[in-house]
Structures are given as C-alpha cells and as structure tokens.
Design a protein around this motif. Structure first.
Motif, PDB file in Angstrom:
ATOM      1  N   GLU A   1       0.842  -1.193   0.000  1.00 18.74           N
ATOM      2  CA  GLU A   1       0.000   0.000   0.000  1.00 18.74           C
ATOM      3  C   GLU A   1       0.877   1.243   0.000  1.00 18.74           C
ATOM      4  N   ASP A   2       0.388   2.299  -0.643  1.00 21.63           N
ATOM      5  CA  ASP A   2       1.094   3.581  -0.631  1.00 21.63           C
ATOM      6  C   ASP A   2       0.081   4.701  -0.451  1.00 21.63           C
ATOM      7  N   MET A   3       0.511   5.941  -0.623  1.00 18.20           N
ATOM      8  CA  MET A   3      -0.380   7.069  -0.370  1.00 18.20           C
ATOM      9  C   MET A   3      -1.539   7.157  -1.359  1.00 18.20           C
ATOM     10  N   ASN A   4      -1.472   6.436  -2.485  1.00 19.50           N
ATOM     11  CA  ASN A   4      -2.559   6.438  -3.466  1.00 19.50           C
ATOM     12  C   ASN A   4      -3.576   5.321  -3.241  1.00 19.50           C
ATOM     13  N   THR A   5      -3.227   4.333  -2.405  1.00 14.90           N
ATOM     14  CA  THR A   5      -4.118   3.194  -2.176  1.00 14.90           C
ATOM     15  C   THR A   5      -5.417   3.681  -1.553  1.00 14.90           C
ATOM     16  N   THR A   6      -6.523   3.212  -2.113  1.00 14.37           N
ATOM     17  CA  THR A   6      -7.846   3.714  -1.730  1.00 14.37           C
ATOM     18  C   THR A   6      -8.806   2.550  -1.556  1.00 14.37           C
ATOM     19  N   ILE A   7      -9.821   2.758  -0.728  1.00 15.29           N
ATOM     20  CA  ILE A   7     -10.907   1.786  -0.594  1.00 15.29           C
ATOM     21  C   ILE A   7     -12.157   2.399  -1.211  1.00 15.29           C
ATOM     22  N   VAL A   8     -12.720   1.685  -2.182  1.00 13.18           N
ATOM     23  CA  VAL A   8     -13.966   2.110  -2.819  1.00 13.18           C
ATOM     24  C   VAL A   8     -15.066   1.223  -2.244  1.00 13.18           C
ATOM     25  N   ILE A   9     -16.045   1.838  -1.596  1.00 14.16           N
ATOM     26  CA  ILE A   9     -17.120   1.080  -0.952  1.00 14.16           C
ATOM     27  C   ILE A   9     -18.346   1.086  -1.863  1.00 14.16           C
ATOM     28  N   VAL A  10     -18.797  -0.126  -2.184  1.00 15.56           N
ATOM     29  CA  VAL A  10     -19.980  -0.281  -3.031  1.00 15.56           C
ATOM     30  C   VAL A  10     -20.994  -1.145  -2.300  1.00 15.56           C
ATOM     31  N   GLU A  11     -22.233  -1.093  -2.778  1.00 16.41           N
ATOM     32  CA  GLU A  11     -23.259  -1.960  -2.222  1.00 16.41           C
ATOM     33  C   GLU A  11     -23.521  -3.076  -3.223  1.00 16.41           C
ATOM     34  N   VAL A  12     -23.317  -4.325  -2.777  1.00 21.06           N
ATOM     35  CA  VAL A  12     -23.543  -5.495  -3.621  1.00 21.06           C
ATOM     36  C   VAL A  12     -24.602  -6.344  -2.936  1.00 21.06           C
ATOM     37  N   ASP A  13     -25.765  -6.442  -3.543  1.00 15.25           N
ATOM     38  CA  ASP A  13     -26.857  -7.235  -2.971  1.00 15.25           C
ATOM     39  C   ASP A  13     -27.111  -6.893  -1.506  1.00 15.25           C
ATOM     40  N   LYS A  14     -27.249  -5.625  -1.205  1.00 15.78           N
ATOM     41  CA  LYS A  14     -27.539  -5.090   0.133  1.00 15.78           C
ATOM     42  C   LYS A  14     -26.397  -5.280   1.137  1.00 15.78           C
ATOM     43  N   VAL A  15     -25.217  -5.650   0.662  1.00 17.25           N
ATOM     44  CA  VAL A  15     -24.042  -5.780   1.522  1.00 17.25           C
ATOM     45  C   VAL A  15     -23.031  -4.725   1.084  1.00 17.25           C
ATOM     46  N   ASN A  16     -22.587  -3.889   2.019  1.00 20.07           N
ATOM     47  CA  ASN A  16     -21.524  -2.939   1.708  1.00 20.07           C
ATOM     48  C   ASN A  16     -20.203  -3.689   1.677  1.00 20.07           C
ATOM     49  N   VAL A  17     -19.442  -3.493   0.601  1.00 16.27           N
ATOM     50  CA  VAL A  17     -18.150  -4.154   0.431  1.00 16.27           C
ATOM     51  C   VAL A  17     -17.141  -3.099   0.000  1.00 16.27           C
ATOM     52  N   GLY A  18     -15.959  -3.143   0.606  1.00 19.10           N
ATOM     53  CA  GLY A  18     -14.891  -2.231   0.220  1.00 19.10           C
ATOM     54  C   GLY A  18     -13.897  -2.934  -0.687  1.00 19.10           C
ATOM     55  N   PHE A  19     -13.532  -2.271  -1.769  1.00 20.57           N
ATOM     56  CA  PHE A  19     -12.540  -2.798  -2.708  1.00 20.57           C
ATOM     57  C   PHE A  19     -11.278  -1.951  -2.603  1.00 20.57           C
ATOM     58  N   ILE A  20     -10.151  -2.610  -2.334  1.00 19.32           N
ATOM     59  CA  ILE A  20      -8.881  -1.887  -2.301  1.00 19.32           C
ATOM     60  C   ILE A  20      -8.386  -1.745  -3.735  1.00 19.32           C
ATOM     61  N   VAL A  21      -8.106  -0.495  -4.138  1.00 17.61           N
ATOM     62  CA  VAL A  21      -7.585  -0.223  -5.477  1.00 17.61           C
ATOM     63  C   VAL A  21      -6.271   0.535  -5.350  1.00 17.61           C
ATOM     64  N   ASP A  22      -5.442   0.432  -6.390  1.00 14.96           N
ATOM     65  CA  ASP A  22      -4.134   1.087  -6.356  1.00 14.96           C
ATOM     66  C   ASP A  22      -4.260   2.604  -6.314  1.00 14.96           C
ATOM     67  N   ARG A  23      -5.147   3.125  -7.165  1.00 14.70           N
ATOM     68  CA  ARG A  23      -5.401   4.569  -7.138  1.00 14.70           C
ATOM     69  C   ARG A  23      -6.674   4.894  -7.899  1.00 14.70           C
ATOM     70  N   VAL A  24      -7.407   5.858  -7.370  1.00 12.47           N
ATOM     71  CA  VAL A  24      -8.612   6.350  -8.028  1.00 12.47           C
ATOM     72  C   VAL A  24      -8.169   7.402  -9.035  1.00 12.47           C
ATOM     73  N   GLU A  25      -8.759   7.366 -10.214  1.00 19.98           N
ATOM     74  CA  GLU A  25      -8.387   8.305 -11.263  1.00 19.98           C
ATOM     75  C   GLU A  25      -9.344   9.492 -11.320  1.00 19.98           C
ATOM     76  N   GLU A  26     -10.608   9.258 -11.721  1.00 21.30           N
ATOM     77  CA  GLU A  26     -11.541  10.360 -11.908  1.00 21.30           C
ATOM     78  C   GLU A  26     -12.960   9.820 -12.013  1.00 21.30           C
ATOM     79  N   VAL A  27     -13.909  10.737 -12.012  1.00 23.73           N
ATOM     80  CA  VAL A  27     -15.274  10.386 -12.389  1.00 23.73           C
ATOM     81  C   VAL A  27     -15.388  10.792 -13.851  1.00 23.73           C
TER      82      VAL A  27
END
Length: 164
Positions: free
Chosen positions: A76-102
């Motif tokens: 992990e580094d300073m760009n590592t991020t957790i993106v939290i989504v809802e999957v079938d009524k369960v909140n799940v966090g996905f660790i990604v290397d870096r978020v880019e943009e919307v």
C-alpha cells in the motif's frame, strides 16, 4: 426532415487503476471512497478477503481487488484507496491502487467485452469503454462474487456487528 439516429446517453463512472489496467464502476453503485485504513483480519476467509473495517460503526468486509483478479499483491502507498460499493444489500470495500476520476462516458464509446472461451471468466466485465487512448473495463460489481461468497460476506458483516 426527420432524423433517425440512435440516441446515445452519457453515464458517469468512477475510474481507478490496478497496476497499469484501468477499470470503472458506475457511480450510482458507489457509496463512499476512503483512504486506506487499518483492516482487521478475519480467520478462515479466502485470501482475497483482506478482513473488515469499522467505518463510523459499520463493519465492512474489505476485498483486495488485485488478489480477486489474480494479480500479485502490492504494498500500500499514499494512493491506495478503498472504494465502498453496495452489492446485494451488503456494503463491500474494494482496495484499489489509485482512483483516477469520475468520467462521463457516452454509450456510443462502449462495446461488449471480448469472449475468451469457456475457461476464462469475464462475466464481471459488463463493457469496455474508450476514454482517450485508454480502454477502461467497466465492472459489474454484482458478478464479482459467487452467491456463496456474497452470503459469507453478509455473514461476516452480521457476526462482526453482533460481536461474535
């Protein structure tokens, strides 16, 4: 003079990187984006489930997306991020290397993912999008997990909430 054109529409996606590969998730599936934080390991879970976090009193299972996709783990580094989504009524966090943009992507820039045959599972990729020079794989978060994995994520959330 009447024009008979197919109406294209723009949709918004959060784009992020795992290594050099760019992925996207529909913005309406995202609950929150947070900096990496301490993850508590839960015994007897698959290797790609890093554990759980306590986010303002909510216990959220955390998935190491690199491991889920069969990639090597990364420090992990300073760009590592957790993106939290809802999957079938369960909140799940996905660790990604870096978020880019919307990114706002026009449906005319989307295409079906290639078929690699029966032995390669690409069901979790709903579309491929062209953004500038990059090809972005648009993920279907509902197909990232098998049904039994979703059940165990939900149980993990419930048991940890109850303090078991």
């Amino acid at each position: 003079m009447e024009q008979n054109t197919v109406q294209s529409r723009r949709e918004r996606y959060l784009t992020f990187f795992l290594g050099n590969e760019q992925y996207g998730i529909a913005i309406d599936q995202i609950k929150e984006i947070i900096a990496i934080m301490k993850v508590t390991h839960v015994p007897k879970t698959p290797p790609f489930i890093r554990g759980v976090i306590n986010l303002r009193g909510l216990i959220i299972p955390i998935v190491d997306t690199r491991l889920r996709f069969g990639m090597d783990a990364k420090e992990e580094d300073m760009n590592t991020t957790i993106v939290i989504v809802e999957v079938d009524k369960v909140n799940v966090g996905f660790i990604v290397d870096r978020v880019e943009e919307v990114a706002s992507i026009d449906s005319s820039h989307m295409s079906e993912p290639p078929k690699f045959g029966n032995k390669v599972d690409t069901e979790f990729i709903s579309n491929m999008a062209q953004i500038g020079e990059n090809v972005v794989m648009i993920l279907n978060v509902f197909k990232l997990f098998e049904v039994d994995e979703l059940i165990s994520l939900d149980k993990m959330q419930q048991h940890t909430l109850m303090g078991e």
